[in-house]
Design an enzyme around this catalytic site. Structure first.
Site, PDB file in Angstrom:
ATOM      1  N   SER A 101      -5.203  13.593   7.363  1.00 46.45           N
ATOM      2  CA  SER A 101      -3.746  13.531   7.235  1.00 46.45           C
ATOM      3  C   SER A 101      -3.135  13.682   8.618  1.00 46.45           C
ATOM      4  O   SER A 101      -3.752  14.236   9.529  1.00 46.45           O
ATOM      5  CB  SER A 101      -3.254  14.658   6.328  1.00 46.45           C
ATOM      6  OG  SER A 101      -1.844  14.766   6.372  1.00 46.45           O
ATOM      7  N   TYR A 127      -2.817  23.373   3.470  1.00 50.46           N
ATOM      8  CA  TYR A 127      -3.125  21.937   3.463  1.00 50.46           C
ATOM      9  C   TYR A 127      -3.337  21.416   4.877  1.00 50.46           C
ATOM     10  O   TYR A 127      -4.265  20.641   5.138  1.00 50.46           O
ATOM     11  CB  TYR A 127      -1.989  21.177   2.774  1.00 50.46           C
ATOM     12  CG  TYR A 127      -2.275  19.721   2.531  1.00 50.46           C
ATOM     13  CD1 TYR A 127      -3.310  19.315   1.690  1.00 50.46           C
ATOM     14  CD2 TYR A 127      -1.498  18.734   3.135  1.00 50.46           C
ATOM     15  CE1 TYR A 127      -3.560  17.964   1.450  1.00 50.46           C
ATOM     16  CE2 TYR A 127      -1.735  17.389   2.906  1.00 50.46           C
ATOM     17  CZ  TYR A 127      -2.770  17.012   2.063  1.00 50.46           C
ATOM     18  OH  TYR A 127      -3.016  15.673   1.843  1.00 50.46           O
TER      19      TYR A 127
END
Length: 279
Positions: free
Chosen positions: A163, A176
């Site tokens: 990501s 995350y």
């Protein structure tokens, strides 16, 4: 002309999701046989059915990427119905509210606040954080242990899903961001480790894509953007969110012979987000 992917077996974990189902369909469109692995069998079979209806060859397999026995059972089914794995897309991942703060910044008054639902850094649930790390990192490591063995001695390609927050962490989501940073680091480590057995390992790093997971964070019920959504687009030079199809060209390149000398890279697919300083 026969595609270089014709007859190859591609395993896609988290394949029932919007992004990974699109990746699976892109590989199928190039002739690969597809195994859709998902926690929910019904979801996996639905995507497999869609691929088959388009003339591809796919199966849906129920699988928990955090349980080695479940992965081994899925692997056996893939071997029996499709053959050994040539391409592995580690798509399972996600966030959890218990690993997310309510605000971007901690303010002194937050520590004394009685506001309902306010969650500061000090209120983060260790179990929620552990869940996020397990799902993203362990959920990438274990499928690789099970399926990459098929690739040893022949050309293989592993695609992890990182990501943009792995490069620079986003506010509110420490678990995350940290977990995806671990995925990027693991991608580099594994690329070196597998370099002598002809397995390449790379990762996609999507920028901001509007999915069911983040829709309520980025858009209001009337479809307008939230403050966070506006901030994201103001820092994305191409001024839009990504669509699932924006990932497929890079996926096919990294899985194919055009990237034969490429391993250990994490490719941003972000509309220029990572290149923009904000000024």
């Amino acid at each position: 002309m026969t595609s270089e992917f014709a007859g190859k077996v591609a395993v896609v974990t988290g394949g029932g999701g919007v992004l990974c189902s699109t990746l699976a369909k892109a590989l199928s469109g190039q002739g690969a046989k597809i195994a859709i692995l998902d926690l929910k069998l019904e979801t996996a079979e639905k995507v497999a059915s869609e691929i088959n209806s388009l003339g591809g060859e796919a199966i849906g397999v129920a699988c928990n990427v955090l349980e080695i026995d479940s992965l081994k059972e899925a692997h056996q089914k893939v071997l029996e119905l499709l053959g050994p794995c040539d391409i592995l897309v580690n798509g399972a991942g996600g966030n959890h509210p218990k690993g997310t703060t309510s605000k971007n910044y901690l303010l002194p008054e937050d520590l004394e606040s009685t506001e309902e639902g306010l969650k500061t850094f000090f209120d983060l649930d260790p179990e929620g954080i552990k869940f996020v790390f397990d799902l993203n990192f362990i959920g990438t490591l274990l499928p690789t242990q099970v399926f990459a063995r098929d690739m040893v001695g022949k050309k293989g390609s592993i695609i992890n899903i990182s990501s943009m927050n792995a490069f620079t962490p986003l506010t509110k989501i420490p678990a995350y961001s940290g977990a995806k940073a671990a995925v990027s680091n693991f991608t580099q480590w594994l690329a070196v480790h597998f370099s002598k057995v002809n397995i390449r390992v790379n990762a996609l790093a999507p920028g901001f894509f509007l999915t069911e997971q983040n829709r309520t964070l980025l858009t209001n019920t009337d479809g307008s953007l939230t403050d966070r959504g506006n901030t994201i687009l103001s820092h994305t030079p191409m001024n839009r969110f990504g669509t699932p199809d924006d990932l497929t060209g890079t996926l096919l390149w990294l899985c194919g012979e055009g990237s034969a000398f490429v391993t250990g890279v994490v490719i941003p697919i972000d509309g220029g987000f990572s290149a923009f300083s904000g000024v």
